[in-house]
Design a protein around this motif. Structure first.
Motif, PDB file in Angstrom:
ATOM      1  N   TYR A   1      28.075  14.564   7.189  1.00 55.43           N
ATOM      2  CA  TYR A   1      26.682  14.406   7.613  1.00 55.43           C
ATOM      3  C   TYR A   1      25.685  15.162   6.739  1.00 55.43           C
ATOM      4  CZ  TYR A   1      27.852  18.774  10.078  1.00 55.43           C
ATOM      5  OH  TYR A   1      28.286  20.039  10.384  1.00 55.43           O
TER       6      TYR A   1
ATOM      7  N   ALA B   1      28.107   9.225  13.553  1.00 48.26           N
ATOM      8  CA  ALA B   1      28.381   8.416  12.356  1.00 48.26           C
ATOM      9  C   ALA B   1      28.636   6.959  12.727  1.00 48.26           C
ATOM     10  CB  ALA B   1      29.588   8.987  11.609  1.00 48.26           C
TER      11      ALA B   1
ATOM     12  N   GLU C   1      29.949  14.533  15.893  1.00 45.50           N
ATOM     13  CA  GLU C   1      29.854  14.130  14.479  1.00 45.50           C
ATOM     14  C   GLU C   1      30.381  12.711  14.291  1.00 45.50           C
ATOM     15  OE1 GLU C   1      32.508  14.859  10.509  1.00 45.50           O
ATOM     16  OE2 GLU C   1      32.201  16.607  11.780  1.00 45.50           O
TER      17      GLU C   1
ATOM     18  N   THR D   1      26.270   4.086  11.354  1.00 43.21           N
ATOM     19  CA  THR D   1      26.820   3.298  10.235  1.00 43.21           C
ATOM     20  C   THR D   1      27.928   2.330  10.658  1.00 43.21           C
ATOM     21  OG1 THR D   1      28.586   4.881   9.689  1.00 43.21           O
ATOM     22  CG2 THR D   1      26.410   5.280   8.722  1.00 43.21           C
TER      23      THR D   1
ATOM     24  N   PRO E   1      33.714   8.899   9.956  1.00 43.41           N
ATOM     25  CA  PRO E   1      33.598   9.647   8.700  1.00 43.41           C
ATOM     26  C   PRO E   1      34.849   9.597   7.824  1.00 43.41           C
ATOM     27  CG  PRO E   1      32.589  10.886  10.475  1.00 43.41           C
ATOM     28  CD  PRO E   1      33.251   9.706  11.109  1.00 43.41           C
TER      29      PRO E   1
END
Length: 443
Positions: free
Chosen positions: A197, A232, A228, A236, A240
């Motif tokens: 990030y 993400a 986190e 998106t 990650p």
């Protein structure tokens, strides 16, 4: 087992010798000989006593093992120990740690904080540590002077950091430092993109290309919290770790730190790429970040090493204590009392750390030809008795105050609990002065 052409520099005669490789072995009444900084002999005491040695040391009641390897930390953050406790990760970072770093971190801070961390780690049986913090050249100078071994990761973020005004400048500094130290016997330079990030695709791709060209490792916080990963995916549509795989970063040189969130797809990526995971249980517990499923990873064949993280979030650099926590937590997470037994826990704190850093041919186990990085733990105390399995006693019943002696590349850096190259009183006074300065100026 050894050449008798030249006398040994040092012959050690412990009560127990735990080589870690082969796994699960405890040698009694054995000796270990050192010559030119490397292990030159391991064998029965009777054979050892026939060898010429410049110095012979009896280690009664002691367990000799490979030095502990702290595979993740932020050494200079020792000066922020206890500054912002009992807070969630992002509040801790954004409201307290990052502002404190912006205000206080300079070369003097990194020098004094790193020296404090090195001394604490040596006294706790750690012979090698991984550091990911600002002004890495300063940290590497501290490591060089101390005689310790380290992996130094150049921190890279999309925004300016202390010592580097941009990601490109940080990369340039990392390449230069890598070149300067590529032949150093005890320091290895790697690249440390902070987290998914805080580093964009373009910068990650630059890091991948440079790391491939230099055959350098990449050390990165990944899947530290559920938030986190969730953020993400929302932003998106991609986890990650999957993003890092798509960008070509995963592989045997990649060190994924924390990994508290692991789906079946994540596990497959880790296994297929031969990526190492660095487990930091106490920092994860203290920040309520989650639980790394260590036993699940281990059974799948993933190399899992262990780190303390920084003293600002732990709050100590006690890898022996960390390993005990890891062993206990692994059992609870797996729902099995046989998960991460004591011998495997010690392996995680030694050889697995060496493997994660690409140093397994040099350190991490007591084998002839490897560097003499070793620690002697005193198990003669009341709290360790009786001893059925010395490795179990080490992991479950022993604290770092039982670390008696420590050697790196055959040089003794801790002798009868006393640092041989560092002034403990001076380090303590310097740390107190920093604390007074920081607390006096913080809101």
């Amino acid at each position: 087992m050894t050449s008798t052409a030249a006398p040994l520099d040092l012959l050690l005669l412990p009560t127990w010798l735990v080589p870690v490789e082969p796994a699960g072995v405890v040698l009694k009444e054995h000796g270990l000989g050192i010559r030119d900084g490397c292990i030159a002999f391991i064998g029965p005491r009777a054979a050892a006593m026939k060898l010429a040695a410049n110095e012979v040391r009896e280690l009664p009641g002691m367990l000799l093992s490979p030095g502990l390897i702290n595979a993740h930390g932020h050494a200079a953050m020792s000066l922020f120990r206890g500054l912002a406790d009992d807070l969630p990760l992002m509040t801790w970072l954004e409201k307290h740690i990052w502002p404190a770093e912006a205000k206080w971190v300079d070369e003097a801070f990194v020098r004094d904080g790193t020296n404090l961390a090195i001394a604490e780690q040596l006294k706790g049986g750690i012979t090698c540590f991984s550091d990911m913090y600002f002004y890495p050249k300063v940290a590497s100078d501290c490591v060089h002077s101390s005689g310790m071994r380290a992996q130094i990761a150049m921190p890279i973020l999309d925004f300016p950091i202390p010592g580097a005004s941009s990601a490109d400048e940080a990369l340039r500094q990392g390449i230069e430092l890598f070149g300067d130290l590529k032949h150093h016997p005890r320091i290895k330079i790697t690249f440390g993109p902070h987290a998914p990030y805080t580093v964009c695709d373009a910068n990650l791709e630059k890091i991948r290309v440079i790391a491939e060209e230099l055959d350098a490792a990449i050390h990165m916080h990944v899947h530290e919290t559920a938030f986190e990963v969730q953020q993400a995916v929302e932003q998106t549509g991609e986890r990650p770790l999957a993003r890092l795989a798509r960008l070509g970063l995963l592989g045997p040189r990649f060190q994924a730190v924390h990994m508290t969130q692991i789906s079946e797809d994540d596990l497959a990526l880790l296994v297929e790429s031969n990526t190492s995971v660095i487990h930091c249980p106490e920092s994860n517990l203290k920040l309520a970040s989650g639980f790394c499923p260590v036993e699940r990873l281990w059974q799948a064949g993933v190399n899992v090493a262990i780190g303390t993280d920084g003293a600002a979030s732990n709050n100590d650099l006690d890898l022996l204590g960390e390993t005990r926590t890891a062993a206990m937590l692994a059992k609870a997470v797996a729902g099995s009392a046989t998960a991460l037994d004591a011998h495997r826990a010690l392996r995680m704190a030694t050889l697995n750390g060496a493997r994660a850093m690409g140093l397994e041919s040099q350190i991490g186990s007591l084998e002839v030809g490897k560097a003499a990085d070793m620690v002697a733990f005193d198990l003669s105390g009341l709290a360790q008795q009786p001893i059925y399995d010395p490795v179990s006693q080490l992991i479950y019943a022993t604290g770092r105050d039982c670390v008696k002696h420590l050697w790196v590349a055959g040089k003794q850096l801790l002798d009868d609990r006393q640092l041989t190259r560092m002034d403990e009183q001076q380090l303590t006074a310097t740390a107190i002065a920093w604390g007074q300065r920081i607390s006096g100026h913080s809101e």
